[in-house]
Scaffold this motif. Structure first.
Motif, mmCIF file in Angstrom:
data_model
loop_
_atom_site.group_PDB
_atom_site.id
_atom_site.type_symbol
_atom_site.label_atom_id
_atom_site.label_comp_id
_atom_site.label_asym_id
_atom_site.label_seq_id
_atom_site.Cartn_x
_atom_site.Cartn_y
_atom_site.Cartn_z
ATOM 1 N N HIS A 21 0.839 -1.217 0.000
ATOM 2 C CA HIS A 21 0.000 0.000 0.000
ATOM 3 C C HIS A 21 0.870 1.261 0.000
ATOM 4 O O HIS A 21 0.658 2.171 -0.805
ATOM 5 N N ASN A 22 1.858 1.300 0.911
ATOM 6 C CA ASN A 22 2.690 2.501 1.030
ATOM 7 C C ASN A 22 3.531 2.757 -0.216
ATOM 8 O O ASN A 22 3.675 3.907 -0.651
ATOM 9 N N VAL A 23 4.076 1.704 -0.802
ATOM 10 C CA VAL A 23 4.850 1.867 -2.039
ATOM 11 C C VAL A 23 3.936 2.369 -3.154
ATOM 12 O O VAL A 23 4.293 3.289 -3.903
ATOM 13 N N THR A 24 2.759 1.786 -3.255
ATOM 14 C CA THR A 24 1.799 2.216 -4.285
ATOM 15 C C THR A 24 1.465 3.687 -4.148
ATOM 16 O O THR A 24 1.491 4.436 -5.130
ATOM 17 N N MET A 25 1.158 4.119 -2.939
ATOM 18 C CA MET A 25 0.769 5.506 -2.731
ATOM 19 C C MET A 25 1.931 6.468 -3.020
ATOM 20 O O MET A 25 1.737 7.516 -3.627
ATOM 21 N N THR A 26 3.139 6.092 -2.610
ATOM 22 C CA THR A 26 4.307 6.945 -2.854
ATOM 23 C C THR A 26 4.587 7.089 -4.341
ATOM 24 O O THR A 26 4.828 8.199 -4.839
ATOM 25 N N VAL A 27 4.549 5.978 -5.067
ATOM 26 C CA VAL A 27 4.792 6.028 -6.510
ATOM 27 C C VAL A 27 3.681 6.821 -7.207
ATOM 28 O O VAL A 27 3.949 7.626 -8.094
ATOM 29 N N GLU A 84 1.833 9.264 -6.001
ATOM 30 C CA GLU A 84 2.006 10.697 -5.736
ATOM 31 C C GLU A 84 3.227 11.262 -6.456
ATOM 32 O O GLU A 84 3.177 12.367 -6.994
ATOM 33 N N THR A 85 4.310 10.514 -6.481
ATOM 34 C CA THR A 85 5.553 10.996 -7.087
ATOM 35 C C THR A 85 5.442 11.117 -8.601
ATOM 36 O O THR A 85 5.917 12.088 -9.193
ATOM 37 N N LEU A 86 4.812 10.130 -9.230
ATOM 38 C CA LEU A 86 4.730 10.103 -10.692
ATOM 39 C C LEU A 86 3.404 10.628 -11.243
ATOM 40 O O LEU A 86 3.199 10.628 -12.450
ATOM 41 N N ASP A 87 2.522 11.047 -10.355
ATOM 42 C CA ASP A 87 1.172 11.453 -10.769
ATOM 43 C C ASP A 87 0.510 10.358 -11.596
ATOM 44 O O ASP A 87 -0.111 10.617 -12.634
ATOM 45 N N ALA A 88 0.683 9.120 -11.143
ATOM 46 C CA ALA A 88 0.118 7.960 -11.837
ATOM 47 C C ALA A 88 -1.074 7.434 -11.044
ATOM 48 O O ALA A 88 -1.037 7.413 -9.809
ATOM 49 N N LYS A 130 -3.247 4.999 -9.052
ATOM 50 C CA LYS A 130 -2.814 3.830 -8.282
ATOM 51 C C LYS A 130 -3.288 2.523 -8.916
ATOM 52 O O LYS A 130 -2.653 1.483 -8.740
ATOM 53 N N GLU A 131 -4.345 2.573 -9.694
ATOM 54 C CA GLU A 131 -4.849 1.380 -10.382
ATOM 55 C C GLU A 131 -3.863 0.860 -11.432
ATOM 56 O O GLU A 131 -3.941 -0.295 -11.837
ATOM 57 N N ASN A 132 -2.948 1.714 -11.863
ATOM 58 C CA ASN A 132 -1.973 1.324 -12.882
ATOM 59 C C ASN A 132 -0.646 0.854 -12.297
ATOM 60 O O ASN A 132 0.257 0.486 -13.044
ATOM 61 N N ILE A 133 -0.515 0.880 -10.983
ATOM 62 C CA ILE A 133 0.756 0.557 -10.334
ATOM 63 C C ILE A 133 0.737 -0.887 -9.860
ATOM 64 O O ILE A 133 -0.227 -1.340 -9.252
ATOM 65 N N ARG A 134 1.827 -1.591 -10.151
ATOM 66 C CA ARG A 134 1.984 -2.982 -9.720
ATOM 67 C C ARG A 134 3.172 -3.057 -8.779
ATOM 68 O O ARG A 134 4.217 -2.468 -9.048
ATOM 69 N N VAL A 135 3.005 -3.764 -7.667
ATOM 70 C CA VAL A 135 4.091 -3.969 -6.703
ATOM 71 C C VAL A 135 4.276 -5.469 -6.532
ATOM 72 O O VAL A 135 3.321 -6.186 -6.205
ATOM 73 N N LEU A 136 5.492 -5.940 -6.788
ATOM 74 C CA LEU A 136 5.825 -7.350 -6.642
ATOM 75 C C LEU A 136 6.762 -7.500 -5.450
ATOM 76 O O LEU A 136 7.843 -6.913 -5.433
ATOM 77 N N VAL A 137 6.339 -8.266 -4.464
ATOM 78 C CA VAL A 137 7.166 -8.502 -3.277
ATOM 79 C C VAL A 137 7.681 -9.932 -3.339
ATOM 80 O O VAL A 137 6.894 -10.878 -3.416
ATOM 81 N N THR A 138 9.000 -10.053 -3.303
ATOM 82 C CA THR A 138 9.640 -11.364 -3.273
ATOM 83 C C THR A 138 10.267 -11.545 -1.905
ATOM 84 O O THR A 138 11.074 -10.721 -1.471
ATOM 85 N N GLU A 139 9.869 -12.622 -1.233
ATOM 86 C CA GLU A 139 10.452 -12.927 0.070
ATOM 87 C C GLU A 139 11.563 -13.955 -0.133
ATOM 88 O O GLU A 139 11.334 -15.023 -0.679
ATOM 89 N N ILE A 140 12.757 -13.589 0.314
ATOM 90 C CA ILE A 140 13.931 -14.432 0.140
ATOM 91 C C ILE A 140 14.179 -15.217 1.431
ATOM 92 O O ILE A 140 14.217 -14.627 2.512
ATOM 93 N N PRO A 141 14.370 -16.548 1.333
ATOM 94 C CA PRO A 141 14.705 -17.307 2.536
ATOM 95 C C PRO A 141 16.026 -16.818 3.136
ATOM 96 O O PRO A 141 16.943 -16.441 2.409
#
Length: 60
Positions: free
Chosen positions: A22-28, A30-34, A36-47
């Motif tokens: 959520h926070n990454v989406t909102m920051t991007v 606001e920063t890019l004037d994009a 939020k429906e167009n923003i994709r965030v992929l989180v990879t959890e590394i062992p």
């Protein structure tokens, strides 16, 4: 469409990962004037056995 990739160590609660997304989406948005429906965030959890620091795995 912005696509943001975040790599983190495994083990965080799913609520924290959701908050991060959520926070990454909102920051991007606001920063890019994009929309939020167009923003994709992929989180990879590394062992921890696959993450190294100073030449050693964090968790052996």
């Amino acid at each position: 469409m912005p696509i943001i990739t975040v790599q983190i160590l495994e083990g965080r609660p799913k609520e924290k990962v959701a908050e991060l997304i959520h926070n990454v989406t909102m920051t991007v948005s606001e920063t890019l004037d994009a929309p939020k429906e167009n923003i994709r965030v992929l989180v990879t959890e590394i062992p921890k056995t696959h993450w190294g620091k100073a030449g050693e795995p964090i968790e052996k």
